[in-house]
Design a protein around this motif. Structure first.
Motif, PDB file in Angstrom:
ATOM      1  N   CYS A 306      -7.656 -12.812  15.370  1.00  0.00           N
ATOM      2  CA  CYS A 306      -8.222 -11.876  14.399  1.00  0.00           C
ATOM      3  C   CYS A 306      -8.983 -12.619  13.295  1.00  0.00           C
ATOM      4  O   CYS A 306      -8.441 -13.537  12.664  1.00  0.00           O
ATOM      5  CB  CYS A 306      -7.113 -11.023  13.789  1.00  0.00           C
ATOM      6  SG  CYS A 306      -7.703  -9.844  12.550  1.00  0.00           S
ATOM      7  N   ARG A 307     -10.232 -12.197  13.072  1.00  0.00           N
ATOM      8  CA  ARG A 307     -11.047 -12.825  12.026  1.00  0.00           C
ATOM      9  C   ARG A 307     -10.449 -12.573  10.638  1.00  0.00           C
ATOM     10  O   ARG A 307     -10.477 -13.435   9.760  1.00  0.00           O
ATOM     11  CB  ARG A 307     -12.473 -12.259  12.102  1.00  0.00           C
ATOM     12  CG  ARG A 307     -13.429 -12.804  11.050  1.00  0.00           C
ATOM     13  CD  ARG A 307     -13.756 -14.256  11.323  1.00  0.00           C
ATOM     14  NE  ARG A 307     -14.723 -14.768  10.374  1.00  0.00           N
ATOM     15  CZ  ARG A 307     -16.054 -14.714  10.557  1.00  0.00           C
ATOM     16  NH1 ARG A 307     -16.561 -14.147  11.648  1.00  0.00           N
ATOM     17  NH2 ARG A 307     -16.859 -15.231   9.660  1.00  0.00           N
ATOM     18  N   GLY A 308      -9.873 -11.378  10.452  1.00  0.00           N
ATOM     19  CA  GLY A 308      -9.263 -11.074   9.164  1.00  0.00           C
ATOM     20  C   GLY A 308      -8.098 -11.988   8.854  1.00  0.00           C
ATOM     21  O   GLY A 308      -7.918 -12.428   7.709  1.00  0.00           O
ATOM     22  N   VAL A 309      -7.258 -12.276   9.855  1.00  0.00           N
ATOM     23  CA  VAL A 309      -6.140 -13.204   9.658  1.00  0.00           C
ATOM     24  C   VAL A 309      -6.660 -14.592   9.293  1.00  0.00           C
ATOM     25  O   VAL A 309      -6.116 -15.276   8.414  1.00  0.00           O
ATOM     26  CB  VAL A 309      -5.269 -13.258  10.923  1.00  0.00           C
ATOM     27  CG1 VAL A 309      -4.209 -14.352  10.791  1.00  0.00           C
ATOM     28  CG2 VAL A 309      -4.607 -11.916  11.172  1.00  0.00           C
ATOM     29  N   ALA A 336      -2.096 -14.135  16.764  1.00  0.00           N
ATOM     30  CA  ALA A 336      -2.636 -13.791  18.088  1.00  0.00           C
ATOM     31  C   ALA A 336      -1.520 -13.641  19.103  1.00  0.00           C
ATOM     32  O   ALA A 336      -1.571 -12.752  19.974  1.00  0.00           O
ATOM     33  CB  ALA A 336      -3.625 -14.870  18.527  1.00  0.00           C
ATOM     34  N   LEU A 337      -0.490 -14.486  19.020  1.00  0.00           N
ATOM     35  CA  LEU A 337       0.655 -14.350  19.922  1.00  0.00           C
ATOM     36  C   LEU A 337       1.354 -13.011  19.720  1.00  0.00           C
ATOM     37  O   LEU A 337       1.721 -12.319  20.689  1.00  0.00           O
ATOM     38  CB  LEU A 337       1.636 -15.505  19.687  1.00  0.00           C
ATOM     39  CG  LEU A 337       1.457 -16.764  20.513  1.00  0.00           C
ATOM     40  CD1 LEU A 337       2.410 -17.853  20.035  1.00  0.00           C
ATOM     41  CD2 LEU A 337       1.693 -16.484  21.992  1.00  0.00           C
ATOM     42  N   ALA A 338       1.531 -12.630  18.462  1.00  0.00           N
ATOM     43  CA  ALA A 338       2.182 -11.336  18.177  1.00  0.00           C
ATOM     44  C   ALA A 338       1.336 -10.179  18.698  1.00  0.00           C
ATOM     45  O   ALA A 338       1.857  -9.206  19.265  1.00  0.00           O
ATOM     46  CB  ALA A 338       2.412 -11.201  16.671  1.00  0.00           C
ATOM     47  N   ALA A 339       0.014 -10.320  18.528  1.00  0.00           N
ATOM     48  CA  ALA A 339      -0.881  -9.254  18.998  1.00  0.00           C
ATOM     49  C   ALA A 339      -0.897  -9.171  20.517  1.00  0.00           C
ATOM     50  O   ALA A 339      -0.976  -8.075  21.093  1.00  0.00           O
ATOM     51  CB  ALA A 339      -2.292  -9.494  18.459  1.00  0.00           C
ATOM     52  N   SER A 340      -0.808 -10.316  21.194  1.00  0.00           N
ATOM     53  CA  SER A 340      -0.841 -10.311  22.661  1.00  0.00           C
ATOM     54  C   SER A 340       0.382  -9.631  23.254  1.00  0.00           C
ATOM     55  O   SER A 340       0.312  -9.028  24.330  1.00  0.00           O
ATOM     56  CB  SER A 340      -0.945 -11.748  23.189  1.00  0.00           C
ATOM     57  OG  SER A 340       0.263 -12.466  22.966  1.00  0.00           O
ATOM     58  N   LYS A 341       1.491  -9.692  22.540  1.00  0.00           N
ATOM     59  CA  LYS A 341       2.709  -9.059  23.046  1.00  0.00           C
ATOM     60  C   LYS A 341       2.613  -7.534  22.989  1.00  0.00           C
ATOM     61  O   LYS A 341       3.250  -6.821  23.779  1.00  0.00           O
ATOM     62  CB  LYS A 341       3.916  -9.534  22.236  1.00  0.00           C
ATOM     63  CG  LYS A 341       4.240 -11.005  22.444  1.00  0.00           C
ATOM     64  CD  LYS A 341       5.391 -11.462  21.559  1.00  0.00           C
ATOM     65  CE  LYS A 341       5.674 -12.954  21.739  1.00  0.00           C
ATOM     66  NZ  LYS A 341       6.767 -13.431  20.854  1.00  0.00           N
ATOM     67  N   THR A 342       1.820  -7.029  22.051  1.00  0.00           N
ATOM     68  CA  THR A 342       1.652  -5.579  21.939  1.00  0.00           C
ATOM     69  C   THR A 342       0.355  -5.113  22.594  1.00  0.00           C
ATOM     70  O   THR A 342       0.071  -3.904  22.616  1.00  0.00           O
ATOM     71  CB  THR A 342       1.640  -5.175  20.451  1.00  0.00           C
ATOM     72  OG1 THR A 342       0.542  -5.825  19.787  1.00  0.00           O
ATOM     73  CG2 THR A 342       2.944  -5.553  19.783  1.00  0.00           C
ATOM     74  N   GLY A 343      -0.429  -6.048  23.100  1.00  0.00           N
ATOM     75  CA  GLY A 343      -1.681  -5.701  23.758  1.00  0.00           C
ATOM     76  C   GLY A 343      -2.766  -5.254  22.813  1.00  0.00           C
ATOM     77  O   GLY A 343      -3.684  -4.536  23.214  1.00  0.00           O
ATOM     78  N   ARG A 344      -2.707  -5.666  21.535  1.00  0.00           N
ATOM     79  CA  ARG A 344      -3.677  -5.231  20.534  1.00  0.00           C
ATOM     80  C   ARG A 344      -4.777  -6.292  20.381  1.00  0.00           C
ATOM     81  O   ARG A 344      -4.539  -7.377  19.855  1.00  0.00           O
ATOM     82  CB  ARG A 344      -2.970  -5.003  19.194  1.00  0.00           C
ATOM     83  CG  ARG A 344      -3.887  -4.410  18.108  1.00  0.00           C
ATOM     84  CD  ARG A 344      -3.120  -4.055  16.833  1.00  0.00           C
ATOM     85  NE  ARG A 344      -2.543  -5.228  16.197  1.00  0.00           N
ATOM     86  CZ  ARG A 344      -1.233  -5.498  16.195  1.00  0.00           C
ATOM     87  NH1 ARG A 344      -0.386  -4.708  16.838  1.00  0.00           N
ATOM     88  NH2 ARG A 344      -0.777  -6.563  15.574  1.00  0.00           N
ATOM     89  N   VAL A 349     -13.265 -11.057  16.559  1.00  0.00           N
ATOM     90  CA  VAL A 349     -12.623 -12.280  17.041  1.00  0.00           C
ATOM     91  C   VAL A 349     -12.904 -13.438  16.084  1.00  0.00           C
ATOM     92  O   VAL A 349     -14.042 -13.651  15.649  1.00  0.00           O
ATOM     93  CB  VAL A 349     -13.126 -12.639  18.462  1.00  0.00           C
ATOM     94  CG1 VAL A 349     -12.524 -13.966  18.920  1.00  0.00           C
ATOM     95  CG2 VAL A 349     -12.766 -11.524  19.427  1.00  0.00           C
ATOM     96  N   ALA A 350     -11.854 -14.186  15.754  1.00  0.00           N
ATOM     97  CA  ALA A 350     -11.989 -15.343  14.868  1.00  0.00           C
ATOM     98  C   ALA A 350     -12.747 -16.466  15.569  1.00  0.00           C
ATOM     99  O   ALA A 350     -12.641 -16.654  16.783  1.00  0.00           O
ATOM    100  CB  ALA A 350     -10.611 -15.839  14.440  1.00  0.00           C
ATOM    101  N   VAL A 383       5.551 -13.255  11.255  1.00  0.00           N
ATOM    102  CA  VAL A 383       4.400 -12.357  11.323  1.00  0.00           C
ATOM    103  C   VAL A 383       4.824 -10.999  10.800  1.00  0.00           C
ATOM    104  O   VAL A 383       5.726 -10.344  11.348  1.00  0.00           O
ATOM    105  CB  VAL A 383       3.870 -12.240  12.767  1.00  0.00           C
ATOM    106  CG1 VAL A 383       2.733 -11.224  12.832  1.00  0.00           C
ATOM    107  CG2 VAL A 383       3.395 -13.599  13.249  1.00  0.00           C
ATOM    108  N   ALA A 384       4.185 -10.581   9.726  1.00  0.00           N
ATOM    109  CA  ALA A 384       4.545  -9.303   9.098  1.00  0.00           C
ATOM    110  C   ALA A 384       3.869  -8.148   9.834  1.00  0.00           C
ATOM    111  O   ALA A 384       3.100  -8.356  10.771  1.00  0.00           O
ATOM    112  CB  ALA A 384       4.124  -9.321   7.625  1.00  0.00           C
ATOM    113  N   ASP A 385       4.175  -6.956   9.394  1.00  0.00           N
ATOM    114  CA  ASP A 385       3.537  -5.784  10.001  1.00  0.00           C
ATOM    115  C   ASP A 385       2.026  -5.891   9.845  1.00  0.00           C
ATOM    116  O   ASP A 385       1.517  -6.291   8.799  1.00  0.00           O
ATOM    117  CB  ASP A 385       4.034  -4.496   9.328  1.00  0.00           C
ATOM    118  CG  ASP A 385       5.513  -4.274   9.597  1.00  0.00           C
ATOM    119  OD1 ASP A 385       6.008  -4.835  10.594  1.00  0.00           O
ATOM    120  OD2 ASP A 385       6.147  -3.550   8.802  1.00  0.00           O
ATOM    121  N   GLY A 386       1.313  -5.490  10.850  1.00  0.00           N
ATOM    122  CA  GLY A 386      -0.131  -5.620  10.837  1.00  0.00           C
ATOM    123  C   GLY A 386      -0.585  -6.900  11.488  1.00  0.00           C
ATOM    124  O   GLY A 386      -1.763  -7.174  11.552  1.00  0.00           O
ATOM    125  N   GLY A 387       0.378  -7.723  11.991  1.00  0.00           N
ATOM    126  CA  GLY A 387       0.008  -8.930  12.713  1.00  0.00           C
ATOM    127  C   GLY A 387      -0.425 -10.072  11.836  1.00  0.00           C
ATOM    128  O   GLY A 387      -1.067 -11.012  12.295  1.00  0.00           O
TER     129      GLY A 387
END
Length: 394
Positions: A306-309, A336-344, A349-350, A383-387
């Motif tokens: 995530c570019r924002g992260v 990115a690992l946390a997001a990949s687990k939820t498929g988000r 893209v960073a 990793v907090a809520d929102g990834g």
């Protein structure tokens, strides 16, 4: 004096035995030449010891000088042979070595003949002058030949141990030239009938004239040349041990990041069947494999980066430093690992890390990933809520 010179003799003889018998098979290039070099130096040091000199001269009067001089010429020839074998093509090295061997055998034979003639004629000054001339001629030629090679090679070699060793050997050649000049002075003194230097003065001190020229200078030459030529062989196993230790420590330090990536993406783990069985315990192989797997895992996370992260992490860490850039990358990877687990997938893209792109070899890649793994484990929190990963202590 006996303790010093006989001690050096034993040390050099042991080193010669190691080079000839303890190097394993196949023997490295220059093994026999190096063994001959160390053995010749051992004989040369033995001939300086009063105990050895008295023992051999009890059998043949004044023969210690002949043994010492022949050992010096043999050592000079062996030095050249080592240098040729390491720095020239095999055919050219063999050609040059054969020529030097012919010159050495001719010189040694001539010196022995002149020594024998001098003994039969009650030490003829003319015979001794010719003896010295033959000795100085070949010794001076060999010293200058090796000195030029050592200086030339020290400028072109990349290994610091080889460069330092060659410079030490060149310094030894300088002391050897002092000895050659001293012998030339003796020759001129005899030829002109001045007798400036006593012909048979015993040395009780290494710093008194003429012993500083006749004994100390060649002894220092032997020591520096031996140390210079053997330094790379001594340093190499030490550097290899340090390299293996660094590889093992790096492999372990990358473990936490690798485990999280491989758990999320088992496909990044390379199959053991693709590699030779004897490489499975090699630290270099294991580290290279782990670096490749982590790099593949980070690449596979690209849609989730995530570019924002990344921008948020740049505000939390000083991205202008290497450690800060690694922390930013670790934060992006963790999110990115946390997001990949939820498929988000990431909305934007960073960009890939500029630091990672600048690394061009395995060691550089490993050093970068070590920084990332350390930040991943210790500087970037959960990793907090929102990834978004939280900074430790925030």
């Amino acid at each position: 004096m006996n303790a010093l010179f006989l001690g050096m003799t034993c040390l050099l003889a042991a080193a010669a035995g190691y080079w000839v018998l303890g190097r394993g098979t196949p023997r490295p290039t220059g093994t026999w030449a190096m063994g001959a070099l160390l053995g010749s130096f051992a004989l040369g040091f033995a001939s300086y010891a009063p105990l050895f000199e008295n023992a051999v001269e009890a059998v043949v009067p004044h023969v210690a000088r002949l043994l010492s001089n022949c050992a010096s010429l043999a050592a000079a020839t062996a030095v050249l042979a080592v240098s040729f074998q390491l720095n020239l093509e095999p055919a050219e090295a063999q050609r040059r070595i054969r020529l030097r061997l012919v010159l050495f055998v001719t010189s040694a034979f001539g010196m022995t003949a002149l020594f024998t003639y001098g003994q039969m004629t009650h030490r003829s000054p003319q015979a001794y002058a010719l003896y010295l001339l033959m000795f100085i001629s070949y010794l001076g030629f060999a010293i200058v030949d090796f000195l030029l090679q050592a200086v030339r090679q020290s400028k072109s070699t990349r290994r610091s141990s080889v460069r330092i060793g060659l410079r030490m050997a060149a310094a030894g050649c300088a002391f050897a030239l002092v000895y050659a000049v001293y012998k030339l002075t003796v020759l001129l003194s005899l030829g002109l009938g001045f007798h400036l230097i006593p012909d048979h003065s015993e040395c009780s001190s290494l710093f008194a004239a003429p012993c500083v020229f006749s004994v100390t200078s060649p002894a220092l030459a032997v020591l520096l040349i031996c140390l210079g030529l053997t330094l790379p062989a001594v340093v190499y196993p030490v550097s290899q041990a340090r390299r293996r230790r660094w590889e093992v420590q790096s492999f372990e330090a990358l473990g936490s990041l690798w485990q999280d990536l491989s758990a999320a993406m088992p496909e990044i783990v390379l199959s053991s069947a693709d590699f030779a069985e004897d490489a499975s315990n090699d630290s270099d192989f294991l580290l290279q494999r782990r670096v490749i797997e982590i790099s593949d895992g980070i690449l596979a996370l690209r849609p989730y980066r995530c570019r924002g992260v990344q921008e948020m992490a740049k505000g939390a860490f000083d991205a202008g430093t290497e450690e800060g850039a690694a922390a930013v990358e670790a934060a992006v990877v963790k999110a990115a690992l946390a997001a990949s687990k939820t498929g988000r997938f990431a909305d934007e893209v960073a960009l890939p890390s500029a630091e990672a792109a600048s690394r061009k070899d395995l060691r550089a890649d490993t050093e970068w990933l070590l920084l990332v793994a350390d930040a991943y484990a210790h500087r970037v929190g959960r990793v907090a809520d929102g990834g978004r990963p939280e900074r430790v202590g925030a």
